[in-house]
Design a protein around this motif. Structure first.
Motif, mmCIF file in Angstrom:
data_model
loop_
_atom_site.group_PDB
_atom_site.id
_atom_site.type_symbol
_atom_site.label_atom_id
_atom_site.label_comp_id
_atom_site.label_asym_id
_atom_site.label_seq_id
_atom_site.Cartn_x
_atom_site.Cartn_y
_atom_site.Cartn_z
ATOM 1 N N LEU A 1 0.878 -1.108 -0.040
ATOM 2 C CA LEU A 1 0.075 0.014 -0.078
ATOM 3 C C LEU A 1 0.857 1.370 -0.037
ATOM 4 C CD1 LEU A 1 -3.125 -0.723 2.718
ATOM 5 C CD2 LEU A 1 -3.126 -0.307 -0.060
ATOM 6 N N TYR A 2 1.964 1.252 0.760
ATOM 7 C CA TYR A 2 2.771 2.452 1.049
ATOM 8 C C TYR A 2 3.424 2.510 -0.235
ATOM 9 C CZ TYR A 2 5.442 5.877 3.286
ATOM 10 O OH TYR A 2 6.395 6.907 3.455
ATOM 11 N N ARG A 3 3.895 1.732 -0.965
ATOM 12 C CA ARG A 3 4.492 1.707 -2.228
ATOM 13 C C ARG A 3 3.748 2.206 -3.298
ATOM 14 N NH1 ARG A 3 9.806 -0.810 -3.053
ATOM 15 N NH2 ARG A 3 10.366 -1.977 -1.151
ATOM 16 N N PHE A 4 2.450 1.680 -3.333
ATOM 17 C CA PHE A 4 1.416 2.069 -4.200
ATOM 18 C C PHE A 4 0.923 3.580 -4.195
ATOM 19 C CE2 PHE A 4 -3.069 2.791 -5.361
ATOM 20 C CZ PHE A 4 -3.134 2.297 -6.831
ATOM 21 N N PHE A 5 0.770 4.054 -3.016
ATOM 22 C CA PHE A 5 0.396 5.614 -2.753
ATOM 23 C C PHE A 5 1.733 6.815 -2.783
ATOM 24 C CE2 PHE A 5 -3.375 3.414 -1.174
ATOM 25 C CZ PHE A 5 -4.318 4.354 -2.119
ATOM 26 N N TYR A 6 2.931 6.099 -2.534
ATOM 27 C CA TYR A 6 4.159 6.583 -2.462
ATOM 28 C C TYR A 6 5.282 6.297 -3.350
ATOM 29 C CZ TYR A 6 1.609 9.163 1.392
ATOM 30 O OH TYR A 6 0.893 10.003 2.156
ATOM 31 N N PRO A 7 5.217 5.957 -4.564
ATOM 32 C CA PRO A 7 5.879 5.423 -5.272
ATOM 33 C C PRO A 7 7.604 6.203 -5.458
ATOM 34 C CG PRO A 7 4.525 6.458 -6.778
ATOM 35 C CD PRO A 7 3.871 6.236 -5.382
#
Length: 165
Positions: A59-65
């Motif tokens: 999720l974190y990678r998805f929203f903060y690439p």
């Protein structure tokens, strides 16, 4: 910045149709963070359930690439060039590092330290499998490894001079 676990909590509260201000107050995060996640989730075709099935890291990678893009703080080194130059007489890693530093200075880029340069070259040679293994019987041959001009020697048994190339 808030912890990665907050992304999941923000999504859960957005799914319940709470406002950005309410979510911000409940979770103790900025409204801008909530708005960023709302915009990103509205912009993608994923459903809430699909998003919630992801792990916290996903999720974190998805929203903060952008947070996971590698950042190189110094100019890259051309290790193929370094390897080629090291085969020349009188060339050392230190000389090549100094040349690299001068090049960086001219270009206005930040140069890496010598230990970083040396570790990078070591990694390069390992990745290319540049190794040499010489089979010999102990005491039969003498091997000398140096960088510089040709070495002269005197053979005391034959009273002759020679040079090693």
């Amino acid at each position: 910045m808030f912890k990665k676990t907050r992304v999941r909590q923000i999504i859960e509260l957005l799914q319940k149709n709470l406002s950005d201000r309410e979510i911000s107050t409940v979770l103790g995060v900025s409204r801008n963070s909530v708005a960023r996640i709302r915009q990103a989730s509205d912009g993608c075709n994923a459903e809430w359930e699909e998003l919630l099935m992801m792990t916290d890291d996903e999720l974190y990678r998805f929203f903060y690439p952008d947070k996971f893009k590698p950042k190189q703080s110094y100019a890259s080194v051309d290790y193929a060039y370094v390897h080629k130059e090291l085969s020349k007489v009188g060339v050392t890693e230190v000389l090549l590092w100094e040349e690299y530093c001068e090049k960086c200075k001219k270009e206005g880029a930040k140069a890496c330290s010598y230990p970083t340069f040396a570790r990078g070259y070591k990694r390069y040679t390992v990745s290319k499998n540049y190794t040499s293994h010489i089979e010999h019987k102990p005491g039969v041959t003498l091997e000398v490894d140096w960088s510089g001009p040709t070495m002269n020697y005197i053979d005391p048994d034959k009273n002759t001079q020679g040079s090693v190339k």
